[in-house]
Write a protein that holds these residues in place. Sequence first.
Motif, PDB file in Angstrom:
ATOM      1  N   PRO A   1      -3.744  19.714  11.071  1.00  0.00           N
ATOM      2  CA  PRO A   1      -4.888  20.150  10.249  1.00  0.00           C
ATOM      3  C   PRO A   1      -6.137  19.309  10.487  1.00  0.00           C
ATOM      4  CG  PRO A   1      -2.907  20.015   8.911  1.00  0.00           C
ATOM      5  CD  PRO A   1      -2.536  19.496  10.259  1.00  0.00           C
TER       6      PRO A   1
ATOM      7  N   ALA B   1     -13.510  29.895   3.947  1.00  0.00           N
ATOM      8  CA  ALA B   1     -13.755  29.100   2.750  1.00  0.00           C
ATOM      9  C   ALA B   1     -14.452  29.935   1.684  1.00  0.00           C
ATOM     10  CB  ALA B   1     -14.609  27.887   3.103  1.00  0.00           C
TER      11      ALA B   1
ATOM     12  N   PHE C   1      -9.922  18.858  14.173  1.00  0.00           N
ATOM     13  CA  PHE C   1     -11.316  18.691  14.581  1.00  0.00           C
ATOM     14  C   PHE C   1     -11.746  17.232  14.545  1.00  0.00           C
ATOM     15  CE2 PHE C   1     -13.811  22.534  15.423  1.00  0.00           C
ATOM     16  CZ  PHE C   1     -14.786  21.927  16.200  1.00  0.00           C
TER      17      PHE C   1
ATOM     18  N   ASP D   1      -4.214  23.882  10.696  1.00  0.00           N
ATOM     19  CA  ASP D   1      -5.175  23.749   9.615  1.00  0.00           C
ATOM     20  C   ASP D   1      -5.171  25.001   8.729  1.00  0.00           C
ATOM     21  OD1 ASP D   1      -7.152  22.797   8.033  1.00  0.00           O
ATOM     22  OD2 ASP D   1      -8.741  22.855   9.538  1.00  0.00           O
ATOM     23  N   PHE D   2      -5.249  26.148   9.373  1.00  0.00           N
ATOM     24  CA  PHE D   2      -5.322  27.398   8.604  1.00  0.00           C
ATOM     25  C   PHE D   2      -4.017  27.670   7.854  1.00  0.00           C
ATOM     26  CE2 PHE D   2      -8.614  29.034  11.852  1.00  0.00           C
ATOM     27  CZ  PHE D   2      -9.629  28.393  11.160  1.00  0.00           C
TER      28      PHE D   2
ATOM     29  N   ASP E   1      -1.842  25.335   6.747  1.00  0.00           N
ATOM     30  CA  ASP E   1      -1.782  24.402   5.613  1.00  0.00           C
ATOM     31  C   ASP E   1      -2.755  24.785   4.514  1.00  0.00           C
ATOM     32  OD1 ASP E   1       0.113  23.020   6.902  1.00  0.00           O
ATOM     33  OD2 ASP E   1      -0.954  21.090   6.936  1.00  0.00           O
ATOM     34  N   SER E   2      -3.890  25.338   4.893  1.00  0.00           N
ATOM     35  CA  SER E   2      -4.907  25.683   3.901  1.00  0.00           C
ATOM     36  C   SER E   2      -4.634  27.013   3.235  1.00  0.00           C
ATOM     37  CB  SER E   2      -6.276  25.748   4.572  1.00  0.00           C
ATOM     38  OG  SER E   2      -6.523  24.570   5.277  1.00  0.00           O
ATOM     39  N   GLY E   3      -3.592  27.712   3.690  1.00  0.00           N
ATOM     40  CA  GLY E   3      -3.242  28.976   3.055  1.00  0.00           C
ATOM     41  C   GLY E   3      -4.128  30.131   3.441  1.00  0.00           C
ATOM     42  N   HIS E   4      -4.807  30.016   4.586  1.00  0.00           N
ATOM     43  CA  HIS E   4      -5.698  31.107   4.982  1.00  0.00           C
ATOM     44  C   HIS E   4      -5.002  32.156   5.834  1.00  0.00           C
ATOM     45  CE1 HIS E   4      -9.193  29.419   3.179  1.00  0.00           C
ATOM     46  NE2 HIS E   4      -9.052  28.277   3.820  1.00  0.00           N
TER      47      HIS E   4
ATOM     48  N   ALA F   1     -14.421  29.360   9.828  1.00  0.00           N
ATOM     49  CA  ALA F   1     -13.978  28.508   8.732  1.00  0.00           C
ATOM     50  C   ALA F   1     -14.849  28.727   7.497  1.00  0.00           C
ATOM     51  CB  ALA F   1     -14.016  27.044   9.159  1.00  0.00           C
ATOM     52  N   ALA F   2     -16.155  28.903   7.735  1.00  0.00           N
ATOM     53  CA  ALA F   2     -17.044  29.145   6.599  1.00  0.00           C
ATOM     54  C   ALA F   2     -16.676  30.451   5.904  1.00  0.00           C
ATOM     55  CB  ALA F   2     -18.491  29.173   7.073  1.00  0.00           C
TER      56      ALA F   2
ATOM     57  N   TYR G   1     -15.689  28.378  15.440  1.00  0.00           N
ATOM     58  CA  TYR G   1     -14.881  27.710  14.411  1.00  0.00           C
ATOM     59  C   TYR G   1     -15.651  27.611  13.107  1.00  0.00           C
ATOM     60  CZ  TYR G   1     -12.400  24.193  11.743  1.00  0.00           C
ATOM     61  OH  TYR G   1     -11.756  23.546  10.740  1.00  0.00           O
TER      62      TYR G   1
END
Lengths: 358, 314, 463
Positions: free
Chosen positions: C418, C83, C421, C101-102, C104-107, C79-80, C75
């Motif tokens: 989101p 980002a 964790f 999470d991903f 919502d974060s637009g990834h 995630a890093a 993770y």
Amino acid sequence: MAEVHLRDVAKAFGPTQALDGVELRVEDGEFFCLLGPSGVGKTTLLRTIAGVERPDRGEVWIGGRDVTHLPPAERDVAMVFETYALYPHLTVWENLAYPLRERRVGPIDIKRRVERTAELLGITHTLGRPPQTLSGGEMQRVAVGRAIVREAQVYLFDEPLSHLDAQLREHMRAELKRLHREMGSTLIYATPDQLEAMTMPDRVAVLRAGSVAQCDPPLEVYLRPKRLFVARYVGEPPMNFLDADLDASGKVKTAAFACRTKARDMVAGACLVGVRPEDLTVAPTGRPTPPDAVSFAAEVYAVEMCGDYDLVTLTVGADHMTAIASDHSTRFATGQTVNVSFASERLYVIDPVTERVA
Amino acid sequence: MRDSEDTPPRLVKPRSAFARMFDRRLPAWLLAPTGVLLVGLFLFPLLWSLGLSFYRYSVLRARDPKLIWGGNYGSLLGDPDIWTRFGTTGAFVLGAVGLQFVLGFGLALLLHQEFRGRKVVLSLLLAPMMMAPVAVGAFFKFIYDPTFGVLGFFTQTLFGFEVSWLERPFPAMVAVILADTWMWSPFVMLLVLSGLLAVPKHLMEMAQIDRAGRWLTFRNVVLPQIKPLLMLAVLLRTMEAFKLFDTIWVMTQGGPGTATETLSVALYRLGFQYFKTGKASALAYLMLIVVIVLSNSYLRLAMRDVSAAHEEAS
Amino acid sequence: MMRSIRVRLLTALCLVGVAVTASAQDGVTLLMTGPDWGPVSLMTEISKDFTAYAEETLGYPVEIQVDPAPWGSYYERLAAALAAGTPTYDLFVSDSQWVGDFADSGHILQLNEHADADPELQAILDSIHPVLRGAYSAYPGGTENWWGFPQEADVQGFIVRADLFGHEGERAAFEAEYGHALPLTADDWNSVEWKQAQDYAEFFTRSQGEMLAGDELADDFYGLSLAYSKTYDYGTMAWLQLLYNWGGAIWDWDTRRVDGILNSPEAVASLEYHIDLLKYQPPGAANYDLDAVNNAVAQGLVAMACNWIAVAPPLFDPAVSKVADKLMVVVPPGHDGKRVYNLGGQPFVVGSKTQHVKEVLAYIKWWFQPEQQLRFARGGGLPATTTLIGSDEFKALSPWTRAFADAVPLQQDVWKHPAFFELLTAQQEEFHKAVTGSQTAKEALDNAARRQETILEDWGEYD
């Protein structure tokens, strides 16, 4: 009773033989000096007496007691290290008081002795300070103070004046001499400085390569060196040496002069003769010389003015000799031919093989 | 003797204006790379993260950073869990540094003696220090493992019981401290040993002649000499222990429960699991402040003797 | 002389440049990341054949390059990278809980538009088992917003020692002592409840020197092994299996309130029961992670273990497992007539920064061809298409496929929030404190509920 007696003491550091069978007897109450250039074993000898160094061989006796295997604390010695060895975090006062405290001296007594010692050594103004704020000379005096502040059977001084300036050194020489007389304890003093060795002690031992070359009162060492090494080392400026031939009748002949000597027990043949600069008289040619003196001509090579005397370097055949001219009315110039003379009994004849002085 | 009139004038080409200007600015040119590195790798990130700590911001999430001033600091300081983490970290630092101090000191005194194989022992003792903390963590996790671990085997064989090291809060903290101690005691030893080697031989001999006992010799001769190095060792170890992450993470992940959850673990969670970048920056700054305060008080303590000595002198 | 060398060098450089550009036009490489474990390496292996398929259908080769990372730090690594925006992953495996999470974060790329435009893609979505589609593709749960496709479907299975449960002497002894029989077949296990399973665990927990299936034990033997570790979600996921069956829930799915739900009397009872089970487990069980549970099985240390079926295949490999020929995988026990299973598994999702949507979609369509899915299942992967899971061929394929097929319809999913964790860490910390005896089950769940509500409130859930 605290005479110090060393019997055949030897000590090696790896391949270096620092002490090589030292035989020495220092009488009770004697001011005794160990003289020799650096690296000759003076410090090792002192450290062996103090007990911080164990000899590989031989015995150390102090006050009639075999202390060879005793730790330093049980020998009742005080030592001044050349490196001062002051406790850096304690003030001068505390440093001086420390050896007393360890011996359970009362506080009033401590105060009295510390102050007296400080006064004696001229370090009263430093008492409240830590050692690292002192000058070299002050630290050295504190180191001496640490030793003399308490009573010990034997005091061991390792070059205690080496870091003082000339004036202070002279003053301290006198002070130490007087101090010793007052305390009456045995004092063994190591120095490479022959002036100290000549002026202060009752006897001086000249060391060479870890053994005693000669052990006599200072004047005796000066006047009658027994070895070439001693003759060469003692005396300032150093003795002049010339190659010579000795015949069976005791007559020596150099390139410049010939004279009769008392060296009868020596094997005839090549030898070395020595004469001290202060025994040479330099005069302009033509001046009369004393009738029993040996004289010869030489050329002035250089003249150094040393204040109360001139040091004259002379060319004698292929060699140079130095002479002291203390007559200020006569000046010599480079290249000038002069007449040199000396009393024949002031000539040392040295066997080049045994290096013994006749 | 230099007689300048006799030597002919040296043949020097008239130098260009550029060359002269370059010469004058040479120091600046030579310093520039270091300066750029310093600013780029050190100063800039430091200030940037300080800035971030005033924002509600996540590097992972698309929302715009929102300036909340002390909001992150406030919520951190108001969070009882963070205070617990401070406590846990303090316990770890005290335990680990204390133990390392005692062991390192003891080892140094032992290794200060001459004995056969001293150099071999010395180099073996330095080995743990060279290992990666992650490896040390993994290594100790196996040692403590109740089923396969060596330690359990020994206690079982010798005393007939096993300690579930990583399953109870106190033993787990002890276990983590022991791992760190195993790794870093040699470091303290190394510093103390170098201090011991620097104690002037003459002082030791002087003390012998002065009839000082072992303890007094130690206190008056050895301790003052090694004290600055001891302080340095404690300072460095405290700073390092305060930041320790890898070993703990590998061994316990902060568990059991939160028994070994130190500030670094909390910081890691904030920064790289929750991706609360702003809040994580704030916590990092809180830790920085604590470390600075700690190290300054250490330094003050260390300097006290020296300055006291100077005051007395003046 | 010098000049000619320079000219030659320049020419060479130009040629290299041309070659590089040419190859870029010729083919596409899709960069993908995933956890470093069996299902991902299996997909990597199978996907090598996609290159040739792409050349046929698209006219140029498309290579799938996979850059895996260890599960424990996957993770953080992923995630890093997201980002930082580098490397740009065209595709990546996301644990099902991270999708929210991903997204919502637009990834990651929402796929509805493409599914609407492409009936073939829609057909693939329809072919996925509804429970799994809801778990891996939809976010928020229950909606028809599609974000990914199942990569490895996963459920928890019970790995049991068939040799012990089938041993005549043990069977007789058990029945004499407990008054009911040890289960023998997969069907038997489909009706086993925890009350009975606990009897099995107690029965098989034995000390060194006692007899087990006719042999004297050289070491202590244990009835059961579950994961309780604080690492990632290990402990929580094993417990959820019980929580659901006891009638509890992690939160209110509508109001998102936790207090009163997570710490309901049923939930507390299930956690107390779960912790009580430690007495049948090897020393150190409180820190057992998935590997440790597997290891206990492989070393022949336990009679039963609960683990994700995805990590079970190595247990049937004689090279790593002492009991490779003695195991069977069945569904976990139910409780009081209830059978709900905790869902695991991972979808693969499309990175929102990809420049190769066309190739990615082509790859997805290829991957969900029945042929590829069967190859995946044969290699030990767990597929998600309804037809394949339901087929008799699949159920008979490997020792674990039957249990998987039986369990899939009964799955329940966990949060995809989101703040996943944070919610998880609060849960894991309090849970692990209870497991290691620093607080009671009730305190643990009260604290976890309180902390999770704070987190959700901070997230603006109750505004």
